[in-house]
Design a protein around this motif. Structure first.
Motif, PDB file in Angstrom:
ATOM      1  N   TRP A  44       2.681   9.786   3.709  1.00  0.00           N
ATOM      2  CA  TRP A  44       2.611   8.322   3.766  1.00  0.00           C
ATOM      3  C   TRP A  44       2.855   7.658   2.409  1.00  0.00           C
ATOM      4  N   HIS A  45       3.011   8.435   1.349  1.00  0.00           N
ATOM      5  CA  HIS A  45       3.293   7.861   0.038  1.00  0.00           C
ATOM      6  C   HIS A  45       4.785   7.601  -0.137  1.00  0.00           C
ATOM      7  N   ASN A  87     -11.001   4.790  -4.818  1.00  0.00           N
ATOM      8  CA  ASN A  87     -10.826   3.429  -5.318  1.00  0.00           C
ATOM      9  C   ASN A  87     -10.646   3.461  -6.837  1.00  0.00           C
ATOM     10  N   SER A 119      -4.299   3.528  -1.429  1.00  0.00           N
ATOM     11  CA  SER A 119      -3.955   4.476  -0.365  1.00  0.00           C
ATOM     12  C   SER A 119      -5.209   4.796   0.435  1.00  0.00           C
ATOM     13  N   PRO A 120      -5.047   5.149   1.706  1.00  0.00           N
ATOM     14  CA  PRO A 120      -6.219   5.498   2.513  1.00  0.00           C
ATOM     15  C   PRO A 120      -6.791   6.836   2.084  1.00  0.00           C
ATOM     16  N   PRO A 121      -8.084   7.041   2.296  1.00  0.00           N
ATOM     17  CA  PRO A 121      -8.671   8.347   1.985  1.00  0.00           C
ATOM     18  C   PRO A 121      -7.972   9.457   2.765  1.00  0.00           C
ATOM     19  N   GLY A 123      -6.790   8.549  -2.131  1.00  0.00           N
ATOM     20  CA  GLY A 123      -7.563   7.538  -1.421  1.00  0.00           C
ATOM     21  C   GLY A 123      -8.804   7.066  -2.136  1.00  0.00           C
ATOM     22  N   MET A 125       0.836  -1.199   0.000  1.00  0.00           N
ATOM     23  CA  MET A 125       0.000   0.000   0.000  1.00  0.00           C
ATOM     24  C   MET A 125       0.874   1.254   0.000  1.00  0.00           C
ATOM     25  N   ASN A 126       0.393   2.288  -0.673  1.00  0.00           N
ATOM     26  CA  ASN A 126       1.024   3.611  -0.678  1.00  0.00           C
ATOM     27  C   ASN A 126       2.340   3.676  -1.434  1.00  0.00           C
ATOM     28  N   ARG A 147      -8.171  -0.037  -3.460  1.00  0.00           N
ATOM     29  CA  ARG A 147      -7.803   1.278  -2.938  1.00  0.00           C
ATOM     30  C   ARG A 147      -6.344   1.202  -2.454  1.00  0.00           C
TER      31      ARG A 147
END
Length: 246
Positions: free
Chosen positions: A35-36, A163, A218-220, A161, A4-5, A216
């Motif tokens: 966070w990326h 989808n 990355s988180p929203p 974030g 993720m990310n 998804r």
């Protein structure tokens, strides 16, 4: 399992590919968050061995790449053949979200990637057109950036974030907005406005999305905390303020 990310960007420069790569640099700068993890291979680094190494080392959830293509093949820097139907490299794309800003790959290569385990694919089923009436990397030229800002809205949306389906819908919506800008908005007075609008219409009509709709990577983005309006009064010459939502 892809991480993720983590986003891998393959950005060749030669053979007119700098136009797209420049705009993607702009999108990354505007969209990235702490966070990326962003991995960029550009110019002479956008070659097969280094792409393979980056995928294996960083295990990205998302791979974006610009390059010339055909129904069966994607090429990287200097039109070097990188990925094709039946290639052993197809296995490297399992479980990942892939966007190829490349002509024609949605005909056979994109479906092949999905068939062999890629999570989602974005691409074009016909030749992808763009305007080169101004120099590439010229930030003041909306004309040369227009189609790439639309096509690669997918990445901005995924980084925010959204989808995979939402990112495609944002992509199409961005095309619609840009077409409006060049037909009835401020861009209509550009000497090549009708050409730019037509190019946008064509590229929008050939935009393809395949695969998982709810992935998804990355988180929203966190919602902003609303700041309640303040009420104030005067007591004995002092101004007091407090939130009405205490």
């Amino acid at each position: 399992m892809p991480k993720m990310n983590v986003y891998l960007f393959v950005m060749p420069w030669r053979h007119f590919l700098r136009w797209s790569s420049c705009v993607m640099e702009e999108i990354i700068a505007r969209s990235r968050r702490p966070w990326h993890q962003i991995v960029v291979l550009e110019d002479g680094d956008a070659v097969p061995d280094k792409i393979d190494e980056a995928i294996k080392t960083y295990d990205p959830a998302v791979i974006w790449a610009v390059g010339h293509g055909s129904p069966d093949t994607y090429t990287c820097e200097c039109m070097t053949k990188y990925l094709w139907v039946g290639s052993p490299r197809v296995d490297l794309f399992k479980g990942r979200i892939v966007h190829l800003n490349s002509c024609l790959t949605a005909r056979r290569l994109g479906p092949h990637l999905i068939e062999k385990g890629a999570l989602a694919y974005y691409g074009s089923r016909e030749p992808f057109y763009f305007y080169i009436g101004d120099p590439c990397c010229w930030p003041n030229s909306r004309a040369v950036r227009a189609v790439f800002l639309c096509e690669n809205q997918t990445i901005a949306s995924l980084m925010a974030g959204k989808n995979t389906l939402e990112a495609h819908q944002d992509r199409l919506r961005r095309y619609e907005e840009e077409i409006e800008y060049w037909t009835v908005g401020p861009g209509k007075d550009h000497p090549h406005a009708s050409l730019i609008a037509r190019v946008l219409e064509v590229d929008m009509s050939i935009a393809v999305f395949l695969g998982e709709e709810t992935a998804r990577p990355s988180p929203p983005l966190p919602r902003p905390i609303p700041i309640a309006p303040l009420l104030s009064t005067v007591l004995g010459g002092a101004v007091l303020a407090w939130s009405q939502y205490r």
